[in-house]
Scaffold this motif. Sequence first.
Motif, mmCIF file in Angstrom:
data_model
loop_
_atom_site.group_PDB
_atom_site.id
_atom_site.type_symbol
_atom_site.label_atom_id
_atom_site.label_comp_id
_atom_site.label_asym_id
_atom_site.label_seq_id
_atom_site.Cartn_x
_atom_site.Cartn_y
_atom_site.Cartn_z
ATOM 1 N N PRO A 48 -39.495 37.943 45.265
ATOM 2 C CA PRO A 48 -40.106 38.855 46.243
ATOM 3 C C PRO A 48 -39.213 39.129 47.453
ATOM 4 O O PRO A 48 -39.327 40.173 48.079
ATOM 5 C CB PRO A 48 -41.389 38.134 46.656
ATOM 6 C CG PRO A 48 -41.197 36.719 46.271
ATOM 7 C CD PRO A 48 -40.229 36.692 45.138
ATOM 8 N N LYS A 49 -38.320 38.210 47.796
ATOM 9 C CA LYS A 49 -37.440 38.399 48.953
ATOM 10 C C LYS A 49 -35.998 38.570 48.495
ATOM 11 O O LYS A 49 -35.090 37.949 49.027
ATOM 12 C CB LYS A 49 -37.569 37.207 49.898
ATOM 13 C CG LYS A 49 -38.951 37.082 50.495
ATOM 14 C CD LYS A 49 -39.050 35.924 51.444
ATOM 15 C CE LYS A 49 -40.461 35.847 51.993
ATOM 16 N NZ LYS A 49 -40.631 34.760 52.944
ATOM 17 N N PHE A 50 -35.791 39.427 47.524
ATOM 18 C CA PHE A 50 -34.464 39.624 46.945
ATOM 19 C C PHE A 50 -33.559 40.399 47.893
ATOM 20 O O PHE A 50 -34.025 41.105 48.785
ATOM 21 C CB PHE A 50 -34.581 40.373 45.621
ATOM 22 C CG PHE A 50 -34.926 41.825 45.784
ATOM 23 C CD1 PHE A 50 -33.937 42.791 45.810
ATOM 24 C CD2 PHE A 50 -36.248 42.227 45.919
ATOM 25 C CE1 PHE A 50 -34.259 44.126 45.966
ATOM 26 C CE2 PHE A 50 -36.571 43.556 46.075
ATOM 27 C CZ PHE A 50 -35.579 44.509 46.100
ATOM 28 N N LYS A 51 -32.262 40.231 47.689
ATOM 29 C CA LYS A 51 -31.257 41.048 48.362
ATOM 30 C C LYS A 51 -30.378 41.628 47.259
ATOM 31 O O LYS A 51 -29.908 40.885 46.398
ATOM 32 C CB LYS A 51 -30.423 40.215 49.323
ATOM 33 C CG LYS A 51 -31.191 39.754 50.526
ATOM 34 C CD LYS A 51 -30.306 39.088 51.533
ATOM 35 C CE LYS A 51 -31.168 38.700 52.722
ATOM 36 N NZ LYS A 51 -30.440 37.979 53.737
ATOM 37 N N PRO A 52 -30.159 42.930 47.258
ATOM 38 C CA PRO A 52 -29.320 43.528 46.220
ATOM 39 C C PRO A 52 -27.910 42.936 46.231
ATOM 40 O O PRO A 52 -27.321 42.720 47.299
ATOM 41 C CB PRO A 52 -29.278 45.015 46.587
ATOM 42 C CG PRO A 52 -30.467 45.234 47.455
ATOM 43 C CD PRO A 52 -30.694 43.935 48.170
ATOM 44 N N LEU A 53 -27.394 42.647 45.053
ATOM 45 C CA LEU A 53 -26.047 42.100 44.934
ATOM 46 C C LEU A 53 -25.038 43.190 45.283
ATOM 47 O O LEU A 53 -25.249 44.362 44.982
ATOM 48 C CB LEU A 53 -25.825 41.591 43.509
ATOM 49 C CG LEU A 53 -26.809 40.519 43.040
ATOM 50 C CD1 LEU A 53 -26.556 40.177 41.578
ATOM 51 C CD2 LEU A 53 -26.707 39.270 43.892
ATOM 52 N N GLU A 54 -23.925 42.777 45.902
ATOM 53 C CA GLU A 54 -22.967 43.767 46.386
ATOM 54 C C GLU A 54 -21.618 43.722 45.683
ATOM 55 O O GLU A 54 -20.865 44.675 45.747
ATOM 56 C CB GLU A 54 -22.780 43.605 47.893
ATOM 57 C CG GLU A 54 -24.045 43.890 48.661
ATOM 58 C CD GLU A 54 -23.860 43.841 50.162
ATOM 59 O OE1 GLU A 54 -22.704 43.813 50.624
ATOM 60 O OE2 GLU A 54 -24.874 43.844 50.865
ATOM 61 N N GLY A 55 -21.286 42.613 45.034
ATOM 62 C CA GLY A 55 -19.986 42.489 44.365
ATOM 63 C C GLY A 55 -20.039 42.969 42.931
ATOM 64 O O GLY A 55 -20.948 43.686 42.523
ATOM 65 N N ARG A 56 -19.045 42.532 42.167
ATOM 66 C CA ARG A 56 -19.054 42.892 40.747
ATOM 67 C C ARG A 56 -20.091 42.049 40.016
ATOM 68 O O ARG A 56 -20.358 40.912 40.399
ATOM 69 C CB ARG A 56 -17.668 42.757 40.135
ATOM 70 C CG ARG A 56 -17.083 41.396 40.226
ATOM 71 C CD ARG A 56 -15.649 41.412 39.761
ATOM 72 N NE ARG A 56 -15.204 40.010 39.712
ATOM 73 C CZ ARG A 56 -14.218 39.576 38.993
ATOM 74 N NH1 ARG A 56 -13.534 40.417 38.250
ATOM 75 N NH2 ARG A 56 -13.883 38.313 38.995
ATOM 76 N N ILE A 57 -20.659 42.606 38.966
ATOM 77 C CA ILE A 57 -21.844 42.009 38.350
ATOM 78 C C ILE A 57 -21.677 41.834 36.848
ATOM 79 O O ILE A 57 -21.110 42.688 36.166
ATOM 80 C CB ILE A 57 -23.077 42.888 38.644
ATOM 81 C CG1 ILE A 57 -23.346 42.873 40.147
ATOM 82 C CG2 ILE A 57 -24.292 42.418 37.878
ATOM 83 C CD1 ILE A 57 -24.404 43.824 40.597
#
Length: 136
Positions: A48-57
Amino acid sequence: MKYEFEIPGTIKGKGRPRVNSYTCQVYTPTTTKDYEYLAEQYFLLKYPKFKPLEGRINVNITAIFNIPKSTKKSDINEMLDNKISPTKKPDIDNIVKIILDSMNKFAFKDDTQITKLSVEKRYGLEEKVIVEIEEY
């Protein structure tokens, strides 16, 4: 950071865009929109308190299908041991597309960040999709 969640139930693939013959407008089929929303909800339930990933995935998707009722008893163990794989619809590329489109702007900022992808269709006791998304 790593996100891992399951989407239980019947597996859907991404549907082709449709055109309304009266208005000539292109739209996404309702079943596709519903499944994308379902995937988002299962992601939000677990994070519920996620943060979008910003690096390579790196993304791993495992689509687990039910064993057909007409299967011979001798084949069931081979199916569960992953010696026999499902060769039925939805196609693997449509499974990938619907999962990645539903996670876009949620688990990661944009799907251009995905540089590794692993997908598998297999048989199991309950139908579901297992999704693992991690930054590396």
